[in-house]
Each structure stands twice: as C-alpha cells, then as structure tokens.
Design an enzyme around this catalytic site. Structure first.
Site, PDB file in Angstrom:
ATOM      1  N   ASN A   1      12.057   1.271  -6.218  1.00 30.28           N
ATOM      2  CA  ASN A   1      13.641   2.681  -7.178  1.00 30.28           C
ATOM      3  C   ASN A   1      14.260   2.211  -6.988  1.00 30.28           C
ATOM      4  OD1 ASN A   1      14.407   5.518  -4.935  1.00 30.28           O
ATOM      5  ND2 ASN A   1      15.592   4.821  -6.538  1.00 30.28           N
TER       6      ASN A   1
ATOM      7  N   LYS B   1       2.532   9.027  -0.152  1.00 31.43           N
ATOM      8  CA  LYS B   1       2.706   8.105   0.180  1.00 31.43           C
ATOM      9  C   LYS B   1       3.091   7.926   2.141  1.00 31.43           C
ATOM     10  CE  LYS B   1       6.389   4.626  -0.440  1.00 31.43           C
ATOM     11  NZ  LYS B   1       7.248   3.932  -1.071  1.00 31.43           N
TER      12      LYS B   1
ATOM     13  N   ALA C   1       8.241  -1.917  -3.191  1.00 32.48           N
ATOM     14  CA  ALA C   1       9.652  -2.789  -2.907  1.00 32.48           C
ATOM     15  C   ALA C   1       9.421  -3.932  -3.099  1.00 32.48           C
ATOM     16  CB  ALA C   1       9.029  -2.473  -1.023  1.00 32.48           C
ATOM     17  N   GLY C   2      10.556  -3.792  -3.134  1.00 29.65           N
ATOM     18  CA  GLY C   2      10.834  -5.175  -2.607  1.00 29.65           C
ATOM     19  C   GLY C   2      11.143  -5.861  -4.564  1.00 29.65           C
TER      20      GLY C   2
END
Lengths: 66, 265
Positions: free
Chosen positions: B216, B107, B194-195
C-alpha cells in the site's frame, strides 16, 4: 430510550427496530453492516430485530486501507 | 519460458485465477481519484480495504471506496487492520462478510504493538482457527517466521503473508532467507505483505519464489503514486519471470562472455 450508536449516545423510540433506525439514518440502499453488542445483525433480520435500552450499535462501511 | 506459457502462469487464490501477482491496499491516497488511477496503473485484481464506522451524515456526499473500486471488477479483500486482539479481528471479518454479501475472503492481521505493527502471533493463530472454522478463506499477515507460517497453513489458511519489514516502513526485505524458507515449506501461496519500498524490493520478493506481493504505502507515499504503481507492476512481472527462468549461479570471479578461441593477437 438511549442507545450508543457508533460510540455516541442517541435517543430512539422504545421498541425501535433495526430497519427503522436504518431508515432514520438515511442509510437505505447503501453498503453497510451492523452489529449490536458485538454480535452481527444480518440484513435479513433488520425488520424483526428490536433494539433494547443501552444497546451498543455499530454501523460499519468499507474504507481505504492497507 | 515461452510467452505462451506466461499467460498460463496464474496466481490462484481460493480457487480463483488471477493474471496479476500484485495486490494493493487502498489507504493513504490523496483522494478517491488518485486511488482509482494508481490501482488502475498497478494492474492489481485483488484490492484490500478496511472496515470502519460508517459516515452517518458527518461528511455528506463523500464517495464510498466500493463505488470507486467495484466488487464486480475487483476481488475485494477486507482486512482487519487496527485489530489488536483475536475477538475484534473475528468480529471485523463477520461484518465484512455481511457487507460484501457473503464474500468469504479476508486478510487477517492481528497487531501486537503500535510502534512496530508486528503481528501478535498467538492472537493471529487463535483468530485464524476461529475464522477457518466459520468458513472464511483466510489470507494471513504474519512474521517472517517459518514455524509460524507452517502452523497457519496447518490451521487451514489459504495464503500465508509474511512481512518484508514493518508495515509502512519501506525498508525492503529484511530477512530474505526466512522468506525463502517459508516459500520452500509452503503448499499454499506465499505473498509478501508489507515493508516493500520500491520496485526492486517487489522484484526481490518474486525472485525468492513468492507467489505475490501485497503493498500500500510504497505506492501511495511515492511522489507520483500512479507512476510507482506502474513500476511495481513491472517489478513484480520481472521478478516472477526471473524466478521462473532460474537465475545463473553467482560466482566470485569473472567468466568471459566472448570466446577465448580464435583470438588473433
């Protein structure tokens, strides 16, 4: 001679090979990877790779992250 | 879509099939035990890890993340989190490949700024090009910019991963129309990375047609991470099924669900 190991100065014997450094650090058998002066040193070359004075050695592992 | 077909709805990443479309990070947990329990509850099959200086005896007996999440059970996705230039990102990937015995999947993220953790798109493109040339299967974190997503795909990245919002912000999908455009243009899997903050955010990403979501903090920073991991799993599944089912068109005014005909009053 002095090398930098993970950002810290460290004394090792002249002509130390990577396999010897790994053994001294009790890392044998663990999962890690090594680069010297920003170049990867594969495990297959540990026995032959000789360290030079002022080498910057980084030994890395996997950690939790996102 | 029948239940039978659902079992054939697989996410394919670098030629490997996965039943779960939820990919999870392994950071910010209280301890390794919580990490393992939350990831178990998430049902994720691909987990991302970071690469850092090894423990040289400062913390003896500290368990290694790969002892808890074994590469035999999970597809390990090493990331370049913390890299602010193309060169360190490429170095990190090479170290990770060596660490994981030649495993090529990475990644890529090249960050531009500590405050936003937005990607440095120019450096990301440069690193992606070098990594693809070097034989890596690159899943790439990027902005919600369809033009950049298209370029990253053209370079040869195997998955494009636009952010929903800044990393760790939990703000949800700030620009759903851009995510939709990226999905419509792409021939490689698109994963929101993300987010997301909660299960409905994950469902929304899937309803937009994303192939998966990587998260995460949304799990690790929940009051009960294990329960949130389970909620995210269901949010992803619900969103995916809703996408495949095809939602009804939204209308401004009502449409009665009971028949008008046969009214007896």
């Amino acid at each position: 001679m002095q090398i930098t190991l993970n950002g810290e100065p460290r004394e090792v014997a002249e002509g130390t090979r990577m396999a010897e450094l790994v053994e001294t650090l009790s890392l044998t058998g663990q999962r890690f990877a090594v680069e010297v002066n920003a170049e990867l040193v594969p495990r297959s070359r540990f026995a032959e790779h000789q360290l030079s004075p002022n080498d910057k050695v980084e030994i890395i592992q996997a950690v939790g992250g996102g | 879509m029948s239940t039978e077909n659902q079992s054939h709805d697989r996410l394919i990443i670098a030629g490997k099939e996965y039943g779960s479309r939820l990919l999870v990070g392994t950071g910010k947990y209280k301890d390794m035990d919580e990490t393992a329990r939350a990831i178990g509850a998430s049902g994720a099959e691909i987990v991302t890890i970071a690469v850092r200086r090894t423990n040289l005896g400062q913390n003896p007996g500290e368990p290694n993340i790969l002892d808890v999440l074994s590469p035999e059970r999970y597809t390990i996705l090493p990331n370049t989190a913390g890299c602010y230039d193309a060169e360190t990102a490429v170095r990190t990937c090479r170290l990770a490949r060596e660490l994981l015995d030649g495993h090529n999947l990475v990644k890529l993220e090249v960050l531009g700024d500590e405050k936003t953790l937005f990607p440095d798109v120019m450096a990301t493109l440069k690193a992606a090009e070098e990594l693809v040339k070097d034989g890596f299967d690159v899943m790439v974190y990027t902005n919600d910019d369809p033009i950049v997503a298209r370029e990253l795909e053209a370079i040869g990245c195997i998955a494009v991963m636009p952010l929903a919002a800044p990393i760790g912000s939990g703000l949800g999908i700030r620009n759903p129309l851009n995510i939709l455009t990226i999905v419509e243009n792409a021939k490689v899997p698109v994963l929101v990375d993300a987010g997301v903050g909660t299960a409905s955010d994950a469902a929304e990403a899937m309803e937009l047609g994303c192939d998966g979501v990587l998260m995460n903090t949304a799990i690790a920073a929940a009051k009960d991470p294990v329960l949130m991991a389970s909620a995210m799993r269901k949010g992803i599944e619900a969103g995916r099924e809703a996408f495949l089912a095809g939602r009804m068109p939204a209308k401004r005014f009502a449409s009665a669900s009971s028949p008008i005909e046969g009214l007896f009053f």
